[in-house]
Each structure stands twice: as structure tokens, then as C-alpha cells.
Design a protein around this motif. Structure first.
Motif, short mmCIF file in Angstrom:
data_model
loop_
_atom_site.label_atom_id
_atom_site.label_comp_id
_atom_site.label_asym_id
_atom_site.label_seq_id
_atom_site.Cartn_x
_atom_site.Cartn_y
_atom_site.Cartn_z
N ALA A 127 0.25 43.50 8.11
CA ALA A 127 -0.98 44.28 8.02
C ALA A 127 -2.17 43.38 8.35
O ALA A 127 -2.12 42.17 8.21
N ASP A 128 -3.26 44.01 8.81
CA ASP A 128 -4.48 43.30 9.20
C ASP A 128 -4.28 42.45 10.45
O ASP A 128 -5.04 41.52 10.70
N ALA A 129 -3.29 42.75 11.24
CA ALA A 129 -3.05 42.07 12.51
C ALA A 129 -2.16 42.98 13.35
O ALA A 129 -1.61 43.95 12.85
N THR A 130 -2.03 42.65 14.62
CA THR A 130 -1.03 43.36 15.39
C THR A 130 0.34 42.97 14.86
O THR A 130 0.56 41.86 14.39
N HIS A 131 1.27 43.89 14.95
CA HIS A 131 2.61 43.69 14.40
C HIS A 131 3.62 43.85 15.53
O HIS A 131 3.31 44.42 16.59
N ALA A 132 4.80 43.32 15.33
CA ALA A 132 5.88 43.43 16.32
C ALA A 132 7.17 43.78 15.63
O ALA A 132 7.46 43.28 14.53
N TRP A 133 7.95 44.63 16.27
CA TRP A 133 9.26 44.98 15.75
C TRP A 133 10.15 45.40 16.92
O TRP A 133 9.87 45.08 18.07
N VAL A 134 11.23 46.11 16.64
CA VAL A 134 12.28 46.33 17.64
C VAL A 134 12.62 47.81 17.73
O VAL A 134 12.64 48.52 16.71
N VAL B 163 15.44 54.17 18.19
CA VAL B 163 15.19 54.08 16.75
C VAL B 163 14.56 52.72 16.46
O VAL B 163 15.03 51.69 16.95
N GLY B 164 13.48 52.71 15.67
CA GLY B 164 12.76 51.48 15.39
C GLY B 164 13.24 50.77 14.13
O GLY B 164 13.56 51.41 13.13
N VAL B 165 13.28 49.43 14.20
CA VAL B 165 13.69 48.59 13.07
C VAL B 165 12.71 47.43 12.97
O VAL B 165 12.39 46.79 13.97
N ASP B 166 12.26 47.14 11.76
CA ASP B 166 11.28 46.09 11.51
C ASP B 166 11.95 44.93 10.77
O ASP B 166 12.11 44.97 9.55
N PRO B 167 12.36 43.86 11.49
CA PRO B 167 13.08 42.77 10.81
C PRO B 167 12.18 41.91 9.92
O PRO B 167 12.69 41.24 9.02
N THR B 168 10.87 41.91 10.14
CA THR B 168 9.98 41.15 9.28
C THR B 168 9.99 41.69 7.86
O THR B 168 10.00 40.94 6.88
N ASN B 169 10.00 43.01 7.74
CA ASN B 169 9.97 43.66 6.44
C ASN B 169 11.32 44.22 6.00
O ASN B 169 11.45 44.72 4.88
#
Length: 293
Positions: A223-230, A241-247
Motif C-alpha cells: 500500500a502507498d506505492a505501486t504494487h506487483a503481483w502475478v 487468475v491473479g495471485v499476490d505472492p507478497t501477501n
């Protein structure tokens, strides 16, 4: 959920810049589960903008030209986006990794969203033997594709440390993997390298995640920045289908997609050339405000 997004990028130049030409990928795209309802772009103190074609991937590209000397440049992107995206639910009937890979290789889709466009290594995300070996058990060819995707994302979240000092924007997936640390870009690239090694189409997503979580829920990293996921292609019926490995979560109602590509080079929020001498300083601030349903 309706979101108001404000993304401000400030450049300060040690000496006046005579000319700059940049590609801006700041306007969110219309994508499954989200619709852009309003958008505005402001340039200070001056600059000319015109729509441009995305060279790869899916993005709204604006070409910015600054042809008068400038000591600073402020780019303000404002968007209102409605998101209505359910959380995916893995099921025993989901296609396996082997079945999805075979379907992707047979695809005749030639659009920017074609699964075939995201099967292979890309300039910034080569295949890596160590990453492939590390993820092999998670990505067994007989495993359901959704179960495997979220399992790998949770493993990355568990085994890698979020550390803003560990990597730079040009850190390779193999370097971040060896350090077992990095930021959202690194975790997305490691996951993409693993998925492609297993024969799955997988795309890099640049976007935002809500700044203020619902009551009782933890604040999400990124949050408060651009984010990246897959994004992983799960076959013709389930689609992307989207998956967020950071979270360690699915892409659902908290995520806003801005651009989709093979790697960061396809979706960088701002890139281009600047003619001038001396150093430059860039500051970015992002606010994603939920407005309600």
C-alpha cells in the motif's frame, strides 16, 4: 467497491532539462472484475501528451513530451475504479498444470491477452534452474492449477523476507532468490520464473492495493506505492487468475490492475529519455481510497 486513486510522481533536476520524452502507463485498464469510471492526468509545469500504442502487453499508454527547459516535473494521475472481483476457490475439478500447459500451447489467440504470449522466458525473467528445482514439488504437473498457484504464493510469502534494502529495480530474479528477500517486484518475478518453468502461462501485473484495510484486517504490504503481483492462466474456462505472492493472497477486491505484461519492462509506470546533465531525484506517492460500494 469504488476506489479513488491518486498517484503523484515528482522529478527534481539538478540542472534544467532541455527535453524529455516519456511513456506513461498510469491509467488503469478495464479488466475482468474492474471498470475505470473516471480518469485525469495533470502535468506541471508544462508538457504535451498524446495516446500511444502499447508495444507489448496490455496498458493504456500516454506519450509525454517536455520541450521547454524544466527544473522539475510533477505528474499527477487520478482515477476512479470500480472493483467487483470474487476470491477464486480451488476445486477438485480444476484443470491440472499439465492440462493448462497443453491448452496454452494449442491456443490460436493472437491478442495481447493470449496465454501463448506468456509461456516463455522474457528479457527480465529468464528461466532459472535453482528456482525451477525449488518450486518443482509445488508445481507438480498433476496438481490442480489454482491449488498450486496459491500454494506457491504462500510459500514465497513464508520463506522470503520483505526488505526494501535487499534489492534494486534491476535486481534479477536469481539474485533476489539467492538473498531470500526483496520487494513485491522480486517476489512476482520469482513466481513468474517458477510458473513458466512448469509450462504455465504467467504474466506480470503492475497496479495498486487498497491503502486502508477493512476494520479488523491487517494492512497489506504494498500500500502507498505501486504494487506487483502475478496472473496465471488457468485454462479456457477459468481464464486469467491473479495471485499476490507478497501477501500470500488471491487478487480480489483489494487489487486494482493498471497494466499487464511479460515483465516490468512492459508495464513500468514511467520510462523514456531525458536530455540534460546533472542528477535527478524522483519521489512517488500513492493513495488508494475506498469510497464504498
Amino acid at each position: 467497491m469504488l476506489y479513488q486513486i491518486r498517484h503523484i510522481t515528482r522529478f527534481e533536476y539538478a540542472r534544467p532539462v532541455a527535453f524529455a520524452r516519456n511513456n506513461l502507463r498510469l491509467q488503469p485498464i478495464d479488466w475482468s472484475g474492474q471498470k475505470v469510471e473516471d480518469y485525469a492526468l495533470a502535468i506541471e509545469p508544462h508538457g504535451r501528451t498524446a495516446p500511444a500504442r502499447a508495444e507489448a502487453g496490455l496498458a493504456n499508454v500516454m506519450r509525454l513530451v517536455v520541450d521547454k527547459p524544466a527544473r522539475s516535473l510533477i505528474i499527477t494521475s487520478s482515477a476512479r475504479v470500480r472493483v467487483d472481483r470474487p476470491v477464486p476457490m480451488p476445486r477438485p475439478s480444476d484443470p491440472t498444470i499439465a492440462e493448462v500447459g497443453a491448452a496454452a500451447r494449442l491456443s490460436r489467440d493472437a491478442s495481447p491477452a493470449s496465454p501463448a504470449a506468456y509461456l516463455f522466458p522474457s528479457p527480465l525473467i529468464p528461466l532459472d534452474r535453482d528456482i525451477a528445482a525449488w518450486s518443482a514439488a509445488d508445481l507438480d504437473s498433476g496438481r490442480g492449477v489454482l491449488e498450486a498457484a496459491i500454494g506457491l504464493a504462500l510459500r514465497i510469502q513464508r520463506e522470503f523476507a520483505f526488505d526494501t534494502d535487499a534489492t534494486l529495480v534491476d535486481t534479477t530474479p536469481s539474485e533476489a532468490f539467492a538473498k531470500r528477500g526483496g520487494v513485491c517486484q522480486d517476489f512476482a518475478q520469482i513466481m513468474l520464473s517458477a510458473l513458466r518453468a512448469a509450462g504455465l502461462p504467467a504474466a506480470y501485473v503492475s497496479g495498486y492495493i487498497r491503502t486502508l484495510p477493512p476494520p479488523g484486517r491487517p494492512r497489506l504490504v504494498g500500500a502507498d506505492a505501486t504494487h506487483a503481483w502475478v496472473l496465471v492462466w488457468a485454462g479456457p474456462d477459468l481464464g486469467w487468475v491473479g495471485v499476490d505472492p507478497t501477501n500470500g493472497i488471491w487478487m480480489a477486491g483489494d487489487h486494482i490492475v493498471v497494466a499487464i505484461g511479460r515483465d516490468y519492462a512492459d508495464v513500468a509506470p514511467i520510462d523514456g529519455i531525458v536530455l540534460g546533465s546533472g542528477a535527478q531525484n524522483m519521489q512517488v506517492s500513492v493513495d488508494v481510497e475506498p469510497l464504498g460500494d
